[in-house]
Write an enzyme that holds these catalytic residues in place. Structure first.
Site, PDB file in Angstrom:
ATOM      1  N   LYS A 183       0.838  -1.204   0.000  1.00  0.00           N
ATOM      2  CA  LYS A 183       0.000   0.000   0.000  1.00  0.00           C
ATOM      3  C   LYS A 183       0.869   1.248   0.000  1.00  0.00           C
ATOM      4  CE  LYS A 183      -4.364  -1.498   1.731  1.00  0.00           C
ATOM      5  NZ  LYS A 183      -4.880  -2.543   2.422  1.00  0.00           N
ATOM      6  N   ARG A 195      -6.318  -8.145  -9.275  1.00  0.00           N
ATOM      7  CA  ARG A 195      -7.004  -9.440  -9.469  1.00  0.00           C
ATOM      8  C   ARG A 195      -8.457  -9.192  -9.849  1.00  0.00           C
ATOM      9  NH1 ARG A 195     -10.084  -9.025  -4.766  1.00  0.00           N
ATOM     10  NH2 ARG A 195      -9.013  -8.059  -3.031  1.00  0.00           N
TER      11      ARG A 195
HETATM   12  P1  ADP Z   1      -8.125  -3.561   2.407  1.00  0.00           P
HETATM   13  O1  ADP Z   1      -6.849  -3.863   1.724  1.00  0.00           O
HETATM   14  O2  ADP Z   1      -8.266  -4.274   3.691  1.00  0.00           O
HETATM   15  O3  ADP Z   1      -9.276  -3.691   1.487  1.00  0.00           O
HETATM   16  P2  ADP Z   1      -8.487  -0.676   2.157  1.00  0.00           P
HETATM   17  O4  ADP Z   1      -7.442   0.362   2.311  1.00  0.00           O
HETATM   18  O5  ADP Z   1      -8.958  -0.942   0.793  1.00  0.00           O
HETATM   19  O6  ADP Z   1      -7.985  -2.016   2.831  1.00  0.00           O
HETATM   20  O7  ADP Z   1      -9.708  -0.250   3.079  1.00  0.00           O
HETATM   21  C1  ADP Z   1     -10.797  -1.106   3.329  1.00  0.00           C
HETATM   22  C2  ADP Z   1     -11.973  -0.291   3.855  1.00  0.00           C
HETATM   23  O8  ADP Z   1     -11.597   0.398   5.046  1.00  0.00           O
HETATM   24  C3  ADP Z   1     -12.453   0.804   2.921  1.00  0.00           C
HETATM   25  O9  ADP Z   1     -13.386   0.323   1.990  1.00  0.00           O
HETATM   26  C4  ADP Z   1     -13.073   1.785   3.896  1.00  0.00           C
HETATM   27  O10 ADP Z   1     -14.353   1.373   4.294  1.00  0.00           O
HETATM   28  C5  ADP Z   1     -12.177   1.685   5.090  1.00  0.00           C
HETATM   29  N1  ADP Z   1     -11.116   2.707   5.031  1.00  0.00           N
HETATM   30  C6  ADP Z   1      -9.872   2.536   4.565  1.00  0.00           C
HETATM   31  N2  ADP Z   1      -9.146   3.668   4.668  1.00  0.00           N
HETATM   32  C7  ADP Z   1      -9.953   4.583   5.210  1.00  0.00           C
HETATM   33  C8  ADP Z   1      -9.805   5.959   5.576  1.00  0.00           C
HETATM   34  N3  ADP Z   1      -8.652   6.587   5.411  1.00  0.00           N
HETATM   35  N4  ADP Z   1     -10.870   6.595   6.133  1.00  0.00           N
HETATM   36  C9  ADP Z   1     -12.024   5.945   6.325  1.00  0.00           C
HETATM   37  N5  ADP Z   1     -12.232   4.668   6.001  1.00  0.00           N
HETATM   38  C10 ADP Z   1     -11.213   3.975   5.451  1.00  0.00           C
HETATM   39  P1  ADP Z   2     -12.839  -7.383  -2.906  1.00  0.00           P
HETATM   40  O1  ADP Z   2     -12.131  -6.084  -2.781  1.00  0.00           O
HETATM   41  O2  ADP Z   2     -12.646  -8.213  -4.112  1.00  0.00           O
HETATM   42  O3  ADP Z   2     -14.227  -7.262  -2.470  1.00  0.00           O
HETATM   43  P2  ADP Z   2     -11.833  -8.153  -0.443  1.00  0.00           P
HETATM   44  O4  ADP Z   2     -10.832  -7.087  -0.147  1.00  0.00           O
HETATM   45  O5  ADP Z   2     -13.124  -8.178   0.284  1.00  0.00           O
HETATM   46  O6  ADP Z   2     -12.032  -8.204  -1.978  1.00  0.00           O
HETATM   47  O7  ADP Z   2     -11.129  -9.538  -0.329  1.00  0.00           O
HETATM   48  C1  ADP Z   2     -11.500 -10.609  -1.161  1.00  0.00           C
HETATM   49  C2  ADP Z   2     -11.241 -11.876  -0.460  1.00  0.00           C
HETATM   50  O8  ADP Z   2      -9.891 -12.033  -0.231  1.00  0.00           O
HETATM   51  C3  ADP Z   2     -11.908 -11.980   0.859  1.00  0.00           C
HETATM   52  O9  ADP Z   2     -12.252 -13.323   0.988  1.00  0.00           O
HETATM   53  C4  ADP Z   2     -10.817 -11.576   1.829  1.00  0.00           C
HETATM   54  O10 ADP Z   2     -11.012 -12.186   3.070  1.00  0.00           O
HETATM   55  C5  ADP Z   2      -9.601 -12.105   1.139  1.00  0.00           C
HETATM   56  N1  ADP Z   2      -8.356 -11.335   1.277  1.00  0.00           N
HETATM   57  C6  ADP Z   2      -7.936 -10.342   0.484  1.00  0.00           C
HETATM   58  N2  ADP Z   2      -6.718  -9.925   0.810  1.00  0.00           N
HETATM   59  C7  ADP Z   2      -6.320 -10.673   1.847  1.00  0.00           C
HETATM   60  C8  ADP Z   2      -5.131 -10.734   2.643  1.00  0.00           C
HETATM   61  N3  ADP Z   2      -4.076  -9.958   2.420  1.00  0.00           N
HETATM   62  N4  ADP Z   2      -5.101 -11.621   3.641  1.00  0.00           N
HETATM   63  C9  ADP Z   2      -6.137 -12.423   3.862  1.00  0.00           C
HETATM   64  N5  ADP Z   2      -7.269 -12.436   3.146  1.00  0.00           N
HETATM   65  C10 ADP Z   2      -7.374 -11.573   2.154  1.00  0.00           C
END
Ligand code: ADP
Ligand code: ADP
Ligand code: MG
Length: 454
Positions: free
Chosen positions: A121, A297
């Site tokens: 990230k 992906r």
């Molecule tokens: P992940 O890799 O776990 O998907 P993301 O950075 O995409 O992590 O964030 C997942 C979710 O967390 C976002 O869809 C949002 O709901 C929340 N989130 C992430 N960053 C922020 C932020 N800076 N402020 C508020 N909500 C956030």
């Molecule tokens: P999308 O953004 O496609 O909705 P998610 O962020 O919700 O995807 O993640 C998709 C799937 O992959 C979920 O089943 C989530 O639990 C899993 N996943 C994604 N990244 C990771 C990670 N770094 N470690 C563990 N599980 C992950």
């Protein structure tokens, strides 16, 4: 010139609904399928869609679906000439992608180098910054000491989010309300990140209050063509994980769509992207959007994009991996109507979304025009406690948002799952709110409008 090398036998390195969904498209295209499974999945529904199957090992992911060596051995043993990783598990593992390609096998995904660059990230924020993509205000890179963290938090203002650079799936994000818990959170988050993601780096972002999650689907081929497929709004979430996704977003105008699409394409281009990818943003209540991360992906919610475009993104992935050009160019991609996806999970929303594994005694899926069910389970199969709680996805397509909502209400009434707890009632409650009907969405919706707790 990129030589054409169509895939004839595809190993699907995943399980559940997505393994089944990928196998269906592969078979329609005349491609043979190889499934893999852990001991917990030896009777799973998706294996019925595989021409061959290979056992990986015991139930825990580390001993099965994350076992790169075993999966590579299965590729060799079955002489598969393509590998599709699905989502989760090893789908964003650049080393695995490289090893697959090294065996002379088609990797159904972006170049390993793009996976690596976007897998961090922190690294992806650097690329976004360099290409004029707006970022959530926060640290310039990894934050190592309390002093550094405090300086960033004081500058951007509390609450802030401490994030693991290698995190995903909503894991590795911690909200910090004020300075009193900052030091401890930083330390805990870094330790957890090292254990879970093999990378202790954490960074800090301002916490955007009541944000909307809006993401852009991109797609590229190996001939240098790159398109965006519009946005998906995924603001209905619990624990930073998506629950309901739709396209188009009720707040994205044609002008905003172009702006976000262009930003996503700049980023994809910067890393030589091919195949399916998603650039995620959060938008504040004023509609300003900020880059979050890129998922290299197929996304769980790719289905809504498919419904409005009338295209099969897995087919696109398989064709592009085989060296073909994109089936359609940017101007031919015209979205029609509105689509909404409901994630159906084996969990109990009334008990803080506790997982609810068990045997499915009865299951009835709705059908009809504009209704699609992607399920990895059926009556008589078991949901085990080892993996993600997602058992399937209900997707509806209507001529506009209101029509899609009406279809969804009917479809949810026709969806019956007996034997385990699910979130079907939660979906019905969301659809019954004025706020949802008006498109007033935010990631705080489930906690603030419906008082769910997690
Ligand atoms: P992940 O890799 O776990 O998907 P993301 O950075 O995409 O992590 O964030 C997942 C979710 O967390 C976002 O869809 C949002 O709901 C929340 N989130 C992430 N960053 C922020 C932020 N800076 N402020 C508020 N909500 C956030
Ligand atoms: P999308 O953004 O496609 O909705 P998610 O962020 O919700 O995807 O993640 C998709 C799937 O992959 C979920 O089943 C989530 O639990 C899993 N996943 C994604 N990244 C990771 C990670 N770094 N470690 C563990 N599980 C992950
Ligand atoms: Mg994300």
């Amino acid at each position: 010139m990129i030589p054409r090398k169509p895939i004839t036998k595809l190993l699907i390195a995943n399980r559940g609904e997505i393994a089944l969904r990928i196998a269906k498209t592969a078979r329609r295209m005349g491609i043979k399928t190889v499934g893999v499974y852990s001991d917990a999945d030896s009777e799973a529904l998706y294996l019925n869609y595989m021409d061959e199957k290979v056992r990986l090992g015991p139930p825990p992911p580390r001993e099965s679906y994350l076992q790169i060596e075993k999966i590579l051995a299965a590729v060799e043993e079955t002489k598969a000439d393509g590998v599709h990783p699905g989502y989760g598990f090893i789908s964003e593992n650049a080393d695995f992608a490289m090893r697959v390609a090294g065996q002379g096998v088609s990797w159904v995904g972006p170049p390993p180098d793009a996976v690596r660059k976007m897998g961090s990230k922190i690294g992806s924020r650097d690329i976004a910054r360099a290409h004029g993509v707006p970022l959530v205000p926060g640290s310039d890179g990894a934050v190592k000491t309390f002093e550094e963290a405090k300086a960033v938090a004081d500058r951007v203002g509390y609450p802030v989010m401490v994030k693991a650079s290698g995190g995903g799936g909503g894991i590795g994000l911690v909200r910090v309300e004020d300075e009193s818990t900052l030091a401890r959170t930083l330390e805990d988050a870094s330790k957890k990140a090292a254990t879970f993601f093999g990378d202790p780096s954490v960074f800090i972002e301002k916490y955007i209050l009541r944000p909307r999650h809006i993401e852009v689907q991109v797609f590229g081929d190996k001939h240098g063509q790159l398109v965006h497929m519009g946005e998906r709004e995924c603001s209905i979430q619990r624990r930073n994980q998506k629950v309901i996704e739709e396209t188009p977003s009720p707040i994205v105008t044609a002008e905003k769509r172009k702006e976000m699409g262009d930003a996503a394409l700049r980023l994809a281009k910067a890393v030589g992207y091919t195949s399916s990818g998603t650039v995620e943003f959060v938008a504040d209540q004023q509609g300003n959007f900020y880059f979050l991360e890129m998922n290299t992906r197929l996304q769980v919610e790719h289905t809504v994009t498919e419904m409005v475009l009338g295209q099969d993104l897995v087919e696109w992935q398989l064709r592009v991996a085989g060296g073909e050009e994109l089936p359609l160019g940017q101007s031919a991609l015209q979205a029609k109507g509105h689509a909404i996806q409901f994630r159906i999970c084996a969990e109990d929303p009334e008990k803080r979304f506790a997982p609810s594994p068990g045997a499915i005694e009865k299951m009835e899926l709705p059908a009809g025009e504009g209704v699609r069910c992607d399920f990895g389970f059926a009556a008589g199969t078991k949901v085990t406690p080892y993996y993600d709680s997602l058992i399937g996805k209900l997707v509806v397509h209507g001529k506009d948002r209101q029509d899609a909502i009406e279809k969804a209400k009917h479809a949810l009434n026709g969806l019956v799952v007996v034997g385990i707890k699910t979130n079907i009632e939660l979906h019905k409650k969301v659809l019954a709110t004025e706020q949802f009907l008006r498109g007033e969405l935010s990631t705080a919706f489930l906690s603030e409008v419906l008082q769910y707790k997690w």
